[in-house]
Design an enzyme around this catalytic site. Sequence first.
Site, PDB file in Angstrom:
ATOM      1  N   ARG A  39       0.843  -1.397   0.067  1.00 30.30           N
ATOM      2  CA  ARG A  39       0.032   0.092  -0.008  1.00 30.30           C
ATOM      3  C   ARG A  39       0.908   1.245   0.151  1.00 30.30           C
ATOM      4  NH1 ARG A  39      -5.229  -1.647   1.265  1.00 30.30           N
ATOM      5  NH2 ARG A  39      -5.719   0.125   0.136  1.00 30.30           N
ATOM      6  N   ARG A  43      -2.391   7.017  -0.146  1.00 37.71           N
ATOM      7  CA  ARG A  43      -2.661   7.129   1.385  1.00 37.71           C
ATOM      8  C   ARG A  43      -1.723   8.183   1.732  1.00 37.71           C
ATOM      9  NH1 ARG A  43      -5.506   1.873   3.822  1.00 37.71           N
ATOM     10  NH2 ARG A  43      -3.434   1.113   3.948  1.00 37.71           N
ATOM     11  N   ARG A  52      -4.827  13.336  -6.344  1.00 41.24           N
ATOM     12  CA  ARG A  52      -6.329  12.556  -5.985  1.00 41.24           C
ATOM     13  C   ARG A  52      -7.247  13.741  -5.846  1.00 41.24           C
ATOM     14  NH1 ARG A  52     -10.312  10.574  -3.802  1.00 41.24           N
ATOM     15  NH2 ARG A  52     -10.565   9.191  -2.323  1.00 41.24           N
ATOM     16  N   TYR A 167     -15.942 -10.116  -0.563  1.00 46.19           N
ATOM     17  CA  TYR A 167     -16.376  -8.738  -1.064  1.00 46.19           C
ATOM     18  C   TYR A 167     -17.692  -9.100  -1.725  1.00 46.19           C
ATOM     19  CZ  TYR A 167     -12.649  -6.107   1.005  1.00 46.19           C
ATOM     20  OH  TYR A 167     -11.946  -5.487   1.994  1.00 46.19           O
TER      21      TYR A 167
HETATM   22  O1  CP3 Z   1      -0.019  -1.264  -2.771  1.00 45.00           O
HETATM   23  C1  CP3 Z   1      -0.400  -0.302  -3.329  1.00 45.00           C
HETATM   24  O2  CP3 Z   1       0.016   0.810  -3.012  1.00 45.00           O
HETATM   25  C2  CP3 Z   1      -0.828  -0.211  -4.797  1.00 45.00           C
HETATM   26  C3  CP3 Z   1      -2.462   0.177  -4.712  1.00 45.00           C
HETATM   27  C4  CP3 Z   1      -3.221  -0.694  -3.680  1.00 45.00           C
HETATM   28  C5  CP3 Z   1      -4.766  -0.347  -3.370  1.00 45.00           C
HETATM   29  N1  CP3 Z   1      -5.566  -1.076  -3.013  1.00 45.00           N
HETATM   30  C6  CP3 Z   1      -4.996   1.115  -3.625  1.00 45.00           C
HETATM   31  C7  CP3 Z   1      -6.064   1.912  -2.744  1.00 45.00           C
HETATM   32  C8  CP3 Z   1      -3.599  -2.002  -3.413  1.00 45.00           C
HETATM   33  C9  CP3 Z   1      -2.501  -3.197  -3.658  1.00 45.00           C
HETATM   34  C10 CP3 Z   1      -4.665  -2.411  -2.709  1.00 45.00           C
HETATM   35  C11 CP3 Z   1      -4.888  -3.726  -2.602  1.00 45.00           C
HETATM   36  C12 CP3 Z   1      -6.389  -3.829  -1.503  1.00 45.00           C
HETATM   37  N2  CP3 Z   1      -7.390  -3.209  -1.742  1.00 45.00           N
HETATM   38  C13 CP3 Z   1      -6.616  -4.937  -0.505  1.00 45.00           C
HETATM   39  C14 CP3 Z   1      -5.210  -5.982  -0.496  1.00 45.00           C
HETATM   40  C15 CP3 Z   1      -4.320  -5.531   0.361  1.00 45.00           C
HETATM   41  C16 CP3 Z   1      -4.715  -5.284   1.871  1.00 45.00           C
HETATM   42  O3  CP3 Z   1      -4.697  -4.041   2.541  1.00 45.00           O
HETATM   43  O4  CP3 Z   1      -5.174  -6.141   2.532  1.00 45.00           O
HETATM   44  C17 CP3 Z   1      -7.807  -4.736  -0.133  1.00 45.00           C
HETATM   45  C18 CP3 Z   1      -8.160  -5.710   0.942  1.00 45.00           C
HETATM   46  C19 CP3 Z   1      -8.265  -3.952  -0.847  1.00 45.00           C
HETATM   47  C20 CP3 Z   1      -9.909  -3.164  -0.699  1.00 45.00           C
HETATM   48  C21 CP3 Z   1      -9.786  -1.856  -0.318  1.00 45.00           C
HETATM   49  N3  CP3 Z   1      -9.547  -0.780  -1.182  1.00 45.00           N
HETATM   50  C22 CP3 Z   1     -10.195  -1.194   1.103  1.00 45.00           C
HETATM   51  C23 CP3 Z   1     -10.528  -1.943   2.209  1.00 45.00           C
HETATM   52  C24 CP3 Z   1     -10.178   0.201   0.591  1.00 45.00           C
HETATM   53  C25 CP3 Z   1     -10.588   1.185   1.621  1.00 45.00           C
HETATM   54  C26 CP3 Z   1      -9.579   1.439   2.834  1.00 45.00           C
HETATM   55  C27 CP3 Z   1      -8.166   1.986   2.467  1.00 45.00           C
HETATM   56  O5  CP3 Z   1      -7.494   0.731   2.409  1.00 45.00           O
HETATM   57  O6  CP3 Z   1      -7.738   2.813   2.008  1.00 45.00           O
HETATM   58  C28 CP3 Z   1      -9.609   0.307  -0.530  1.00 45.00           C
HETATM   59  C29 CP3 Z   1      -9.538   1.846  -1.178  1.00 45.00           C
HETATM   60  C30 CP3 Z   1      -8.290   2.068  -1.667  1.00 45.00           C
HETATM   61  N4  CP3 Z   1      -7.252   1.129  -2.285  1.00 45.00           N
HETATM   62  C31 CP3 Z   1      -7.377   3.372  -1.404  1.00 45.00           C
HETATM   63  C32 CP3 Z   1      -6.157   2.900  -1.991  1.00 45.00           C
HETATM   64  C33 CP3 Z   1      -4.774   3.936  -2.108  1.00 45.00           C
HETATM   65  C34 CP3 Z   1      -7.768   4.491  -0.481  1.00 45.00           C
HETATM   66  C35 CP3 Z   1      -8.402   5.355  -1.497  1.00 45.00           C
HETATM   67  C36 CP3 Z   1      -8.133   6.799  -1.234  1.00 45.00           C
HETATM   68  O7  CP3 Z   1      -8.089   7.162  -0.157  1.00 45.00           O
HETATM   69  O8  CP3 Z   1      -7.753   7.639  -2.176  1.00 45.00           O
END
Ligand code: CP3
Length: 356
Positions: A39, A43, A52, A167
């Site tokens: 991640r 973020r 963003r 999901y």
């Molecule tokens: O690793 C990276 O930086 C690449 C980008 C990436 C995102 N999501 C971007 C994102 C990756 C690899 C993911 C994977 C992901 N997404 C997982 C598996 C990894 C883990 O954390 O267990 C899961 C379970 C998700 C589902 C998901 N997407 C959730 C639960 C959320 C909301 C909460 C959060 O994590 O911020 C997202 C949204 C998301 N995906 C954001 C990002 C940067 C946040 C969006 C924002 O605030 O702009």
Amino acid sequence: MEAPTHLNNQPKAVPLQNDLLLRAARGESIERSPVWLMRQAGRILPEYRAVRAQMGGFKDLVESPPHASEVTIQPVDILGVDAAIIFSDILVIPEAMGLPYELVEKVGPRFPEVVRTHQDLKRLRAEVNPEVHLSYVLDAIRLTKRNLAGRVPLIGFCGAPWTIFCYMVEGKGSKDWALPRRMLWEQPTFAHALLDSITEASIGYLQAQVRAGADLVQIFDSWAGVLSDDLYREFMMPRLQRMCEALSPMVPVTVFAKGGGHLLPQLADLDCRTLGLDWQTDPRKARLLIGEEKTLQGNLDPSILYSSPDTIRKKTREMLSNFGTRRHIANLGHGVYPDVNPEHVKVFVETVQKSA
Ligand code: CP3
């Protein structure tokens, strides 16, 4: 004569200047552990939030290759990590299958429709064509490979079938995923059918990511931890193994099963190069369970990045010594928390890089 790149739309293969990640994954000799953070794209960086803010929302960013590429490369420029991971989300697969997601600010993902019956299954797209239904991710990968110009490898990814199933069935996040687990007992035929569709779509998607330029792929099983050993063996292992067998001839594969410490003996049998460890797992015990044939990735407790730089250095060095210098990729034990200080992330990265 070689086809011009604009015709086959594939990036020209530029040799990597830093291939530590790939050497570590393949078990070749390394000067030090490569380091990246789950991640890392988005973020935590103010530079991400600036991009963003220009866009309508998270999905607009994900679906715009130039912007997705920009935020993918930010952590390479700003944090100095040894790999980039394509900016996208695991939830693009359910969407490509016909189940759109929304991302609700401060709440998380939401699916307006869910899949809970055989009838629901029929409404899903029979076959996902990644070049059509996920072209924006592939374009982002091609563009990112071009923009990186070989500085570091690019990681592609998807969710594991179980995590995506969670999901699609639940429609939102959950603490214990009781409903998807209940489905495994009450409607095993339905569960197997949905898991199979997710698996097939994910294999095609990862293979397309590799053709577009991904150098390594990671499968995120974020909710592996809620499954018992037996259920994981029955519902997940054959599908994970299929995914590994389909991808391993192309690139190194990493499987990260969060909360899966109890699953390591079976995960050890997967045809993948690397297993990710969460922070609850002792690297020395994991090495004993897994043997010498795989690379281990991880596993600093992400909350340590809230402590002082001195503590971060000390804990990072401790982690490195617990893994040893062979077959290790340094990372956190899960995604970096959104509100950590990027300077603290840099301390983590630099400590690993100075440890050679
Ligand atoms: O690793 C990276 O930086 C690449 C980008 C990436 C995102 N999501 C971007 C994102 C990756 C690899 C993911 C994977 C992901 N997404 C997982 C598996 C990894 C883990 O954390 O267990 C899961 C379970 C998700 C589902 C998901 N997407 C959730 C639960 C959320 C909301 C909460 C959060 O994590 O911020 C997202 C949204 C998301 N995906 C954001 C990002 C940067 C946040 C969006 C924002 O605030 O702009």
